[in-house]
Design an enzyme around this catalytic site. Structure first.
Site, PDB file in Angstrom:
ATOM      1  N   SER A 408       0.811  -1.215   0.000  1.00 58.47           N
ATOM      2  CA  SER A 408       0.000   0.000   0.000  1.00 58.47           C
ATOM      3  C   SER A 408       0.845   1.265   0.000  1.00 58.47           C
ATOM      4  O   SER A 408       0.451   2.286  -0.563  1.00 58.47           O
ATOM      5  CB  SER A 408      -0.914   0.024   1.230  1.00 58.47           C
ATOM      6  OG  SER A 408      -1.763  -1.092   1.260  1.00 58.47           O
ATOM      7  N   HIS A 429      -1.930  -2.991  -6.360  1.00 60.02           N
ATOM      8  CA  HIS A 429      -2.456  -2.526  -5.076  1.00 60.02           C
ATOM      9  C   HIS A 429      -3.970  -2.721  -5.077  1.00 60.02           C
ATOM     10  O   HIS A 429      -4.722  -1.888  -5.592  1.00 60.02           O
ATOM     11  CB  HIS A 429      -2.106  -1.060  -4.839  1.00 60.02           C
ATOM     12  CG  HIS A 429      -2.674  -0.530  -3.564  1.00 60.02           C
ATOM     13  ND1 HIS A 429      -3.072   0.783  -3.422  1.00 60.02           N
ATOM     14  CD2 HIS A 429      -2.935  -1.130  -2.373  1.00 60.02           C
ATOM     15  CE1 HIS A 429      -3.542   0.962  -2.196  1.00 60.02           C
ATOM     16  NE2 HIS A 429      -3.468  -0.190  -1.555  1.00 60.02           N
ATOM     17  N   GLU A 441      -4.892  -0.339  -8.236  1.00 60.34           N
ATOM     18  CA  GLU A 441      -3.826   0.494  -8.786  1.00 60.34           C
ATOM     19  C   GLU A 441      -2.736  -0.428  -9.326  1.00 60.34           C
ATOM     20  O   GLU A 441      -2.192  -1.260  -8.591  1.00 60.34           O
ATOM     21  CB  GLU A 441      -3.258   1.422  -7.708  1.00 60.34           C
ATOM     22  CG  GLU A 441      -4.228   2.515  -7.293  1.00 60.34           C
ATOM     23  CD  GLU A 441      -3.670   3.400  -6.198  1.00 60.34           C
ATOM     24  OE1 GLU A 441      -3.744   4.635  -6.335  1.00 60.34           O
ATOM     25  OE2 GLU A 441      -3.170   2.854  -5.190  1.00 60.34           O
ATOM     26  N   ASN A 479      -3.633   6.578  -1.723  1.00 58.17           N
ATOM     27  CA  ASN A 479      -3.233   6.811  -0.338  1.00 58.17           C
ATOM     28  C   ASN A 479      -2.465   8.115  -0.164  1.00 58.17           C
ATOM     29  O   ASN A 479      -2.491   8.707   0.920  1.00 58.17           O
ATOM     30  CB  ASN A 479      -2.411   5.634   0.181  1.00 58.17           C
ATOM     31  CG  ASN A 479      -3.294   4.474   0.605  1.00 58.17           C
ATOM     32  OD1 ASN A 479      -4.455   4.668   0.946  1.00 58.17           O
ATOM     33  ND2 ASN A 479      -2.754   3.272   0.570  1.00 58.17           N
TER      34      ASN A 479
END
Length: 653
Positions: A408, A429, A441, A479
């Site tokens: 992540s 991801h 992702e 993120n």
């Protein structure tokens, strides 16, 4: 048999007096001008004495995929879709729809106007216009309730849900399912000759209880979170039982045109086109993906199990690897349990569940990965752990196997550099729960080979997920933006806003959950561990809010512990005086005099934080397109799709 051409996309052939009209307008048989014109010309030909009935069908996996979205916002070209539908429904001879694929939007409306609907087993039906911020504009809200009743029509039109041919038959939307669609439709057409025709618009809406209508409407509206189109769709469907068809059609058309020009519709069209652009990478033009049939997954915890279920449902053979036989057995049970839940929810049949599980094995012997084409690690997010794992995998898997990391936040370039073949490393991801969340992702690392990246994208698509390609940065697209979003929210809390005020403002604007409620649901300890890793390199001059750290130090990790930003001790989310006292103590220690924040200011600051971080990602080349950023935030973080995403909302599209 002679074939007549009615337009560039519509042809016709007469078989035993029945004119078989065929649409061929790839890729989805959209109702472009030449399709509409061709259908009108075909009806003109069918008016001759040589023709006794009409069968309407299409070539390809789509019957008619709806309006041509490229024509939105342009002046209408006659014949319009309502013109075509009126001509079909009022035609003096039987018109039978032979639906062999998806009949969506305008395609479903055309089928509704036909005097009989025969479908193949593979057919599907839906009026998904609300997903584009509009309502059906050619009679869908008025004709569908006349066939299936108000309650079912509110559900289908208000949610945009697509139904299978089996459900369509049960509802009364279609008349029959045929093993041989062509013969079934011809038989139906011949049978209807010289019979009274059942014109959908002339039917009365079946009676239903007012309470049932109200409950169906409430269910749709509770999920719409302030969107206009679902509410208007519900209103139009309920009006069908009270208004004459002509009045209902006029109201529907006026509503359709008004919504078509709305900001909500523009935002959803942006999302629609963004999904078709996502994962397009210039350097992959002409690159062929590798063949992937067998997938290895290292780690069968929550994330690994979710990935495994997604791969099994997509038809892959899956090998789950754990450190011990006992852990492997638990992983097998966990994955079987997720499949069982899919059966219970109706997403999977018992047969499909058994077939999927027959393609899965769990083991503690990493050597079993030698047969895998793609191996995905889903272990603890620690650089040392992952690096050591990839060194081990280097010695186990085939030289041509692809290795993917599900990190992540960690730098996949560092993981790749520790391997003998960094060109075969790619980031995947997944978002948790991976068997439910649609976004993935796809991280293009510094050394990733073009065919490896292309293979990863193809794999994600086959899972039925949305791949968005990005470069390497801490947190990737989602993120990293979420960190900026959270940081701004914490600044406002330290400056005087209460966590529940921030969340309430976000939820009123359209988010399903506010940021602090989301943090509690995800668990506060993961971000806390990341902040502790970063503490040595953090700029001492940069503003830092310690409140979340204090919560974690007190053992308040969110829902899982019953307390986080909120108190969940009785099962409900409630503001906690202890958190309020902690916040006040932090403010006092820093000499901050709290001030009030309006809901508008809260939302504006948080949206600006997202958009500004998005601009930085574009400038650094981490994201290829602003629309990719919007897709990530919509599909991974709950940004309301009808607002278009942070970049669209900021006017950066």
């Amino acid at each position: 048999m002679n074939t007549a051409r009615f337009s560039e996309s519509v042809t016709g052939t007469i078989v035993d007096g029945v004119l078989i009209v065929t649409i061929e307008n790839p890729p989805v048989s959209a109702l472009s001008f030449h399709v509409r014109a061709g259908l009108m010309a075909a009806l003109g030909r069918a008016a001759s004495d040589e023709v006794s009935a009409v069968v309407l069908t299409a070539i390809g996996r789509t019957f008619i995929g709806g309006a041509d979205i490229k024509e939105f916002g342009k002046p209408a070209i006659e014949p319009t879709l309502p013109d075509v539908i009126k001509a079909i429904e009022s035609f003096a001879k039987p018109v039978v729809a032979a639906v062999g694929g998806a009949a969506l939007g305008g395609g479903c409306e055309i089928a509704l106007a036909c005097h009989c609907r025969i479908a193949s087993k593979a057919a599907s039906f839906g009026l998904p216009e609300v997903k584009l911020g509009i309502v059906p504009g050619a009679g869908g809200t008025q004709r569908l309730p006349r066939l299936i009743g108000t309650v079912a029509a509110i559900d289908l039109i208000g949610t945009g849900r697509v139904v299978t041919s089996d459900e369509a038959l049960t509802l009364g939307l279609i008349d029959a399912i045929a093993d041989d669609l062509a013969e079934g439709a011809l038989d139906a057409a011949r049978h209807l000759v010289d019979q009274p025709l059942r014109r959908t618009g002339a039917l009365s809406v079946p009676h239903s209880q007012a309470e049932a209508d109200a409950a169906a409407a409430k269910k749709v509206l509770s999920r719409s979170r302030g969107q206009i189109a679902p509410a208007e769709a519900v209103r139009l469907v309920r009006a069908a039982s009270m208004a004459r068809l002509e009045d209902g059609l006029a109201d529907e058309r006026a509503t359709f045109l008004r919504l078509r020009d709305s900001h909500e519709a523009a935002a959803l069209r942006h999302v629609f086109f963004a999904e078709r652009q996502a994962s397009k990478v210039d350097r992959l033009e002409g690159v062929t993906p590798r063949k992937v049939e067998s997938v290895g997954i290292v780690g069968t915890g929550l994330m690994g199990a979710g990935i495994a279920v997604s791969a099994l449902n997509a038809g892959y053979r899956v090998i789950g690897i754990e450190q011990t036989d006992e852990a492997a057995a638990r992983g097998h049970d966990r994955i079987a349990g997720l499949l069982d839940k899919s059966v219970q929810s109706g997403r999977l049949t018992d047969h499909a569940r058994s077939e999927a599980l027959s393609r899965f094995e769990a083991a503690s012997d990493a050597g079993r990965l030698a047969q895998a084409d793609l191996v995905i690690e889903a272990v603890f997010d620690d650089l040392t752990v992952k690096t050591e794992l990839f060194r081990k995998l280097d010695r186990v898997v085939r030289p041509d196997a692809i290795l993917a990391t599900n990190t992540s936040y960690l730098n996949p370039n560092e993981i790749a550099s520790a391997t003998a073949r960094p060109e075969r490393i790619v980031g995947l991801h997944f978002f948790s729960p991976a068997n439910i969340m649609r976004l993935t992702e796809v991280v293009d690392c510094a050394a990733t080979a073009p065919d490896v990246l292309a293979s990863a994208i193809a794999f994600v698509r086959k899972l039925g997920k949305l791949p968005v390609v990005c470069g390497v940065t801490e947190g990737f697209i989602g993120n990293r933006i979420y960190s900026a979003y959270r940081r701004e929210a914490e600044f406002m809390v330290e400056d005087g806003a209460a966590p529940d005020e921030v969340d309430a403002a976000l939820e009123a604007w359209g988010f399903p959950m506010g940021i602090f409620a989301v943090n509690d649901m995800a668990g506060l300890e993961i971000a806390w561990a990341r902040r502790k890793r970063q503490s040595a390199t953090r700029d001492p001059e940069a503003r830092y809010v310690e409140i979340a750290d204090r919560l974690c130090e007190a053992g308040r990790f969110g829902r899982k512990t019953g307390r986080g930003w909120y108190d969940y001790s009785d099962g409900e989310r409630r503001s906690d005086p202890q958190v309020t006292a902690l916040i006040e103590a932090v403010r006092a220690a820093k000499g901050i005099v709290p001030r009030r924040f309006s809901a508008d200011e809260i939302v504006a600051r948080l949206l600006a934080a997202m958009a500004n971080e998005g601009k930085a990602l574009l400038a650094e080349g981490i994201a290829a397109r602003a629309s990719d950023i919007d897709l990530v935030m919509i599909n991974g973080y709950g940004f309301p799709a009808h607002k278009g995403g942070p970049m669209f909302h900021a006017g950066d599209i």
